[in-house]
Design an enzyme around this catalytic site. Structure first.
Site, PDB file in Angstrom:
ATOM      1  N   GLU A 252       0.865  -1.182   0.000  1.00  0.00           N
ATOM      2  CA  GLU A 252       0.000   0.000   0.000  1.00  0.00           C
ATOM      3  C   GLU A 252       0.893   1.220   0.000  1.00  0.00           C
ATOM      4  O   GLU A 252       1.642   1.455   0.963  1.00  0.00           O
ATOM      5  CB  GLU A 252      -0.930   0.034   1.208  1.00  0.00           C
ATOM      6  CG  GLU A 252      -1.920   1.193   1.093  1.00  0.00           C
ATOM      7  CD  GLU A 252      -2.700   1.449   2.353  1.00  0.00           C
ATOM      8  OE1 GLU A 252      -2.544   2.553   2.929  1.00  0.00           O
ATOM      9  OE2 GLU A 252      -3.451   0.554   2.774  1.00  0.00           O
ATOM     10  N   LEU A 253       0.808   2.011  -1.071  1.00  0.00           N
ATOM     11  CA  LEU A 253       1.792   3.057  -1.308  1.00  0.00           C
ATOM     12  C   LEU A 253       1.135   4.439  -1.263  1.00  0.00           C
ATOM     13  O   LEU A 253       0.172   4.649  -0.540  1.00  0.00           O
ATOM     14  CB  LEU A 253       2.490   2.776  -2.634  1.00  0.00           C
ATOM     15  CG  LEU A 253       3.048   1.334  -2.762  1.00  0.00           C
ATOM     16  CD1 LEU A 253       3.661   1.100  -4.124  1.00  0.00           C
ATOM     17  CD2 LEU A 253       4.033   1.042  -1.641  1.00  0.00           C
TER      18      LEU A 253
END
Length: 515
Positions: A252-253
């Site tokens: 998850e960026l």
């Protein structure tokens, strides 16, 4: 400023949970900028040792009946709720967030644990699948743990995005090696301590601390699966490194998340909700809304209401619930925010609210800031600010709003406000993002733990929550049992006639909807 719950005895207990022989590191008390706690540092050899110890413990854990494993998490859930204030104290001390944001973070692992206590038996049970030919073959899908899962957690939500991720990994039968961020190890370590108090087998959950490239790299190089939350740049490097080993990863960026205010939106209600969606955790939230698109017909009225609501936010440092907004977590975060605002102001943006640091409140405080007249040459236009800064833009119709919202490499979260909820949801479905909130900023989708949450494009891959949030930590295995030979015709039947008969059978099964 150190909370009363952070005693020397508790610090000694937390430090003992770290596998570290590489010296020490001192974290910062964010509200004051002074020293908070000294913790051990790990080396790559420590990481290898932690993985080996975890792997040994994992073999017995995987063989433990699921009901017995889940009993640990029932006890953990009770302990977690009992120690709410200690978790909040530690989070505030090491991140500087407001206590209401600390409570919100505390709640996430509690919700996740409760969800998987309820759903894991159904998700992990053997499932009958249709065999190659009805009556001739039976097939069963099994779920096996990956082995040792590496979790690399960020500094902005260090408790939720470590404990909330490792709980389903452990429930699925894995061991975990956790690497928190260097600035924020205390709250994750307290979560680890609670899990062991709840009866987690010794050695199953290991903690290593240190810099990302060295210690984090060793985690990626030694574990069987990796979960990471953080920047797109680092996530890309982790994906490349994991690909070389042919192991899976969940990432998850970053995000540059849009909020769309349609022409039928309730302006006062939308302004109140938008302020929360934009400025929660001082904007240091992957799901925060940094781009607000407002229909031309209500742009001025919404801007006035939004600025007024922003001006009502209370900034303060303190271990109580009086503050709406806390501090940024580091000098680096403050510098990025200030540079984005100063750059926009210098290039012609209008500052409607905020726009300055608040050293009178603490070393890293910055006012919630609202900008208009932001153009593509400004840094805050497309780059993630990750702070309390939002830009307002007008749009003419729904099609233009969707096009503007999708004009980004990111695709994590979005919000659509309008009185006609069906229309708002339909607009949201056209957005290239992993989660959409209708008439809310981010909590509706994120809090729906039965539904998947994650990003697309430069915002990452994989999902937390929902079925995928547990099953990603497993390998599927198919066991197919043949009762009647399928591919070999009877001894005296020519293969051409056998192929013709099988073709007819396939035609009949398709017509009957059997296969």
């Amino acid at each position: 400023m150190r909370p009363p719950s952070l005693t020397d005895e508790l610090l000694d207990t937390l430090r003992a949970r770290v596998t570290g022989s590489g010296g020490t590191h001192t974290t910062t008390a964010v509200f004051t900028g002074g020293d908070l706690a000294t913790v051990p540092e790990s080396t790559p050899d420590d990481v290898h040792a932690a993985v080996e110890h975890a792997a040994r413990a994992q073999r017995d854990w995987a063989a433990t009946p699921l009901a017995t494993r889940l009993a640990v998490f029932e006890r953990f859930h009770r302990l977690l709720l009992r120690h709410r204030d200690t978790v909040a104290d530690l989070l505030q001390a090491e991140t500087g967030k407001a206590r209401r944001d600390a409570f919100e973070e505390f709640a996430e692992p509690a919700l996740v644990t409760s969800h998987y206590l309820r759903t894991a038996p159904g998700l992990l049970r053997p499932r009958r699948r249709a065999g190659a030919l009805p009556g001739a073959v039976s097939a069963t899908e099994l779920r096996h743990p990956k082995g040792v899962v590496g979790i690399i957690a960020p500094w902005n939500y260090p408790f939720a995005l470590s404990i909330g991720d490792l709980v389903p990994a452990l429930v699925a039968g894995n061991a975990v090696v956790l690497k928190p961020d260097r600035q924020t190890p205390l709250s994750p370590l307290f979560g680890v301590e609670l899990l062991y108090r709840a009866g987690l087998p010794a050695g199953l959950l290991q903690v290593v601390l240190g810099d990302g490239p060295t210690v984090g790299g060793a985690v990626v190089d030694t574990c069987d699966y990796v979960g990471f939350t953080g920047s797109t740049r680092t996530g890309t490097l982790i994906a490349e490194r994991a690909a070389r080993r042919l192991i899976g990863c969940s990432l998850e960026l970053g995000g540059k998340n849009p909020l769309l205010v349609l022409d039928d939106a309730d302006i006062p209600a939308t302004a109140r909700a938008a302020v929360r969606g934009c400025f929660a955790n001082a904007g240091q939230l992957c799901l925060s809304l940094e781009r607000v698109y407002v229909h031309d017909s209500i742009f001025d009225a919404f801007a006035d209401a939004f600025v007024a609501e922003t001006g009502r936010l209370r900034l303060a440092a303190g271990y109580d619930y009086r503050a709406d907004l806390g501090s940024l977590t580091s000098r680096r975060a403050l510098t990025t925010v200030a540079e984005h605002v100063d750059d926009a102001r210098a290039k012609g943006a209008t500052v409607l609210a905020g726009g300055r640091p608040r050293p009178d409140l603490g070393p890293y405080f910055y006012e919630p800031t609202v900008l208009t007249d932001v153009t593509p040459d400004m840094r805050c236009h497309a780059a993630e600010t990750f702070g309390p800064v939002v830009s307002l833009y007008p749009f003419d119709d729904d099609d233009e709003a969707v096009a503007l919202a999708n004009r980004t490499e990111y695709g994590l979260n979005a919000s659509v406000f309008g009185r006609d909820r069906r229309r708002a949801a339909a607009v949201g479905a056209r957005l290239r993002v992993g989660t959409v909130n209708v008439n809310d900023g981010y909590a509706s989708a994120y809090g729906s733990t039965d539904a998947p949450m994650g990003g697309v494009g430069a915002s990452g891959l994989g999902r937390r929550h929902g079925a995928e949030g547990l099953l990603k930590y497993t390998e599927s295995q198919t066991v197919a049992t043949q009762r009647v030979a399928l591919l070999d015709p009877p001894r005296r039947l020519p293969y051409g006639l056998f192929a013709k008969a099988m073709t007819g059978s396939l035609r009949i099964m398709r017509a009957l909807g059997i296969r």
